[in-house]
Motif scaffolding. Structure first.
Motif, PDB file in Angstrom:
ATOM      1  N   ALA A  82       0.803  -1.187   0.028  1.00 59.37           N
ATOM      2  CA  ALA A  82       0.109  -0.162   0.051  1.00 59.37           C
ATOM      3  C   ALA A  82       0.661   1.171  -0.051  1.00 59.37           C
ATOM      4  O   ALA A  82       0.392   2.445  -0.077  1.00 59.37           O
ATOM      5  CB  ALA A  82      -1.048   0.020   1.299  1.00 59.37           C
ATOM      6  N   GLY A  83       2.016   1.160   0.194  1.00 59.06           N
ATOM      7  CA  GLY A  83       3.086   2.300  -0.037  1.00 59.06           C
ATOM      8  C   GLY A  83       3.037   3.105   1.407  1.00 59.06           C
ATOM      9  O   GLY A  83       3.422   4.221   1.350  1.00 59.06           O
ATOM     10  N   ARG A  84       2.548   2.524   2.429  1.00 57.59           N
ATOM     11  CA  ARG A  84       2.458   3.153   3.818  1.00 57.59           C
ATOM     12  C   ARG A  84       3.814   3.475   4.355  1.00 57.59           C
ATOM     13  O   ARG A  84       4.652   2.559   4.418  1.00 57.59           O
ATOM     14  CB  ARG A  84       1.604   2.633   4.548  1.00 57.59           C
ATOM     15  N   PRO A  85       3.845   4.668   5.096  1.00 57.76           N
ATOM     16  CA  PRO A  85       5.034   5.052   5.641  1.00 57.76           C
ATOM     17  C   PRO A  85       5.384   3.777   6.854  1.00 57.76           C
ATOM     18  O   PRO A  85       4.769   3.547   7.643  1.00 57.76           O
ATOM     19  CB  PRO A  85       5.002   6.397   6.324  1.00 57.76           C
ATOM     20  N   THR A  86       6.810   3.258   6.586  1.00 59.79           N
ATOM     21  CA  THR A  86       7.155   2.149   7.566  1.00 59.79           C
ATOM     22  C   THR A  86       8.654   2.567   7.802  1.00 59.79           C
ATOM     23  O   THR A  86       9.448   2.566   6.848  1.00 59.79           O
ATOM     24  CB  THR A  86       6.956   0.919   6.845  1.00 59.79           C
ATOM     25  N   LEU A  87       8.934   2.171   9.066  1.00 60.71           N
ATOM     26  CA  LEU A  87      10.369   2.265   9.682  1.00 60.71           C
ATOM     27  C   LEU A  87      10.857   1.116  10.230  1.00 60.71           C
ATOM     28  O   LEU A  87      10.105   0.573  11.232  1.00 60.71           O
ATOM     29  CB  LEU A  87      10.160   3.576  10.548  1.00 60.71           C
ATOM     30  N   GLY A  88      11.818   0.392  10.123  1.00 64.02           N
ATOM     31  CA  GLY A  88      12.316  -0.574  10.868  1.00 64.02           C
ATOM     32  C   GLY A  88      13.603  -0.542  11.092  1.00 64.02           C
ATOM     33  O   GLY A  88      14.585   0.168  10.601  1.00 64.02           O
ATOM     34  N   ILE A  89      13.779  -0.840  12.556  1.00 64.09           N
ATOM     35  CA  ILE A  89      15.031  -0.854  13.209  1.00 64.09           C
ATOM     36  C   ILE A  89      15.575  -2.290  13.692  1.00 64.09           C
ATOM     37  O   ILE A  89      14.848  -3.098  14.208  1.00 64.09           O
ATOM     38  CB  ILE A  89      14.895   0.202  14.444  1.00 64.09           C
ATOM     39  N   CYS A  90      16.726  -2.635  13.221  1.00 58.44           N
ATOM     40  CA  CYS A  90      17.425  -3.822  13.555  1.00 58.44           C
ATOM     41  C   CYS A  90      16.623  -5.013  13.071  1.00 58.44           C
ATOM     42  O   CYS A  90      16.465  -5.040  12.082  1.00 58.44           O
ATOM     43  CB  CYS A  90      17.549  -3.718  14.978  1.00 58.44           C
ATOM     44  N   LEU A  91      16.058  -5.659  14.069  1.00 56.73           N
ATOM     45  CA  LEU A  91      14.923  -6.993  13.666  1.00 56.73           C
ATOM     46  C   LEU A  91      14.004  -6.327  12.682  1.00 56.73           C
ATOM     47  O   LEU A  91      13.564  -7.032  11.884  1.00 56.73           O
ATOM     48  CB  LEU A  91      14.463  -7.451  14.761  1.00 56.73           C
ATOM     49  N   GLY A  92      13.638  -5.188  12.822  1.00 60.03           N
ATOM     50  CA  GLY A  92      12.404  -4.426  12.120  1.00 60.03           C
ATOM     51  C   GLY A  92      12.883  -4.329  10.594  1.00 60.03           C
ATOM     52  O   GLY A  92      12.210  -4.672   9.638  1.00 60.03           O
ATOM     53  N   ALA A  93      14.256  -3.831  10.308  1.00 64.30           N
ATOM     54  CA  ALA A  93      14.764  -3.638   9.056  1.00 64.30           C
ATOM     55  C   ALA A  93      15.098  -4.861   8.483  1.00 64.30           C
ATOM     56  O   ALA A  93      14.507  -4.992   7.222  1.00 64.30           O
ATOM     57  CB  ALA A  93      16.005  -3.000   9.203  1.00 64.30           C
ATOM     58  N   GLN A  94      15.287  -6.230   9.012  1.00 67.01           N
ATOM     59  CA  GLN A  94      15.471  -7.286   8.924  1.00 67.01           C
ATOM     60  C   GLN A  94      14.242  -7.960   7.998  1.00 67.01           C
ATOM     61  O   GLN A  94      14.091  -8.510   7.254  1.00 67.01           O
ATOM     62  CB  GLN A  94      16.257  -8.353   9.610  1.00 67.01           C
ATOM     63  N   GLN A  95      13.150  -7.454   8.971  1.00 67.35           N
ATOM     64  CA  GLN A  95      11.836  -8.062   8.475  1.00 67.35           C
ATOM     65  C   GLN A  95      11.445  -7.562   7.391  1.00 67.35           C
ATOM     66  O   GLN A  95      10.805  -8.015   6.528  1.00 67.35           O
ATOM     67  CB  GLN A  95      10.985  -7.846   9.504  1.00 67.35           C
ATOM     68  N   ILE A  96      11.546  -6.222   7.338  1.00 63.21           N
ATOM     69  CA  ILE A  96      11.140  -5.275   6.026  1.00 63.21           C
ATOM     70  C   ILE A  96      12.036  -6.200   4.706  1.00 63.21           C
ATOM     71  O   ILE A  96      11.510  -6.211   3.691  1.00 63.21           O
ATOM     72  CB  ILE A  96      11.539  -4.002   6.166  1.00 63.21           C
ATOM     73  N   ALA A  97      13.341  -6.151   4.823  1.00 60.81           N
ATOM     74  CA  ALA A  97      14.063  -6.476   3.854  1.00 60.81           C
ATOM     75  C   ALA A  97      13.946  -8.224   3.421  1.00 60.81           C
ATOM     76  O   ALA A  97      13.546  -8.429   2.209  1.00 60.81           O
ATOM     77  CB  ALA A  97      15.535  -6.627   4.514  1.00 60.81           C
ATOM     78  N   ALA A  98      13.506  -8.942   4.545  1.00 58.33           N
ATOM     79  CA  ALA A  98      13.055 -10.364   4.001  1.00 58.33           C
ATOM     80  C   ALA A  98      11.586 -10.380   3.143  1.00 58.33           C
ATOM     81  O   ALA A  98      11.403 -11.056   2.345  1.00 58.33           O
ATOM     82  CB  ALA A  98      12.785 -11.081   5.234  1.00 58.33           C
ATOM     83  N   THR A  99      10.656  -9.147   3.783  1.00 56.00           N
ATOM     84  CA  THR A  99       9.365  -9.173   3.090  1.00 56.00           C
ATOM     85  C   THR A  99       9.602  -8.725   1.697  1.00 56.00           C
ATOM     86  O   THR A  99       8.881  -9.240   0.829  1.00 56.00           O
ATOM     87  CB  THR A  99       8.596  -8.210   3.798  1.00 56.00           C
TER      88      THR A  99
END
Length: 234
Positions: A82-99
């Motif tokens: 949906a293109g919604r604003p999303t910020l990932g930090i550490c595990l969160g960034a890894q989860q975004i990358a994997a997705t």
């Protein structure tokens, strides 16, 4: 009317830290969603104006032991589409990358401590330029490739991808600019005591470094986040 910022939190002491003040000043009401598979299933992934996925002591590839990881990627799949604003930090960034289809894997060593990140041309031209030359907190053992279509923003000698951006609305950071070192790093040292002992890292050294670096990092990190929020696309 206040905008909504929802932070998915994995352990209590890895919270928004110094980012709280920046989000409040930018007109966001902050809510936390602690790990809960049932609540994940009920939430609307697209509804929050901003989703922040925070760090934690598990890895993207630990899904058999921790089923919530798959639920988080389901949330991210819908939100990123949906293109919604999303910020990932550490595990969160890894989860975004994997997705987004990037590979996430162990580095074969741990990166724990303070060091500045080297900025790519894209990183130096954007909000991360405020962190140039400022040591930031690193605390991870996994790494990820830059996702397809994203720009690599930063690196360290131990980790080639320390940050990436996908357009204006998606930012992933492997390091921890959010941690409020001025308020003290003690919860981290206690919460990760076993990991520090296994890695042979002296918590007194981290405590001393946090006190020295804290004020400079606080100002730089706040400017970085404020600029990124200002640049979000509608």
């Amino acid at each position: 009317m206040l905008k909504t910022a929802l932070a998915i939190r994995h352990v209590h002491f890895e919270d928004l830290g110094r980012f709280n003040a920046v989000l409040t000043a930018a007109g966001y009401r902050i809510d936390y969603l602690d790990v809960d598979v049932d609540r994940f299933a009920r939430m609307d992934p697209v509804l929050p104006d901003l989703l922040v996925m925070l760090g934690g002591p598990v890895g993207v590839n630990d899904g058999d032991a921790y089923p919530f990881l798959a639920e988080e990627r389901r949330i991210l799949t819908k939100r990123l589409a949906a293109g919604r604003p999303t910020l990932g930090i550490c595990l969160g960034a890894q989860q975004i990358a994997a997705t987004l289809g990037a590979r996430v894997q162990p580095m074969g060593h741990r990166e724990i401590g303070f060091a500045a990140v080297g900025l790519s041309p894209a990183g130096a031209a954007g909000p991360l330029r405020h962190l140039g030359g400022v040591p930031v907190l690193h605390w991870h053992g996994d790494t990820f490739d830059t996702p397809p279509g994203a720009e690599n923003l930063a690196s360290t000698p131990l980790c080639a991808t320390q940050g990436f951006a996908l357009g204006q609305n998606v930012l992933g950071l492997q390091f921890h600019p959010e941690t409020d070192l001025c308020a003290g790093i003690e919860p981290w040292l206690i919460g990760h005591a076993a990991e520090l002992a296994a890695a042979g890292i002296d918590p007194a050294m981290l405590r001393t470094e946090a006190a020295r670096i804290g004020p400079d990092l606080r100002h730089a990190a706040r400017r970085m986040l404020a600029e990124w929020l200002e640049g979000l696309a509608a």
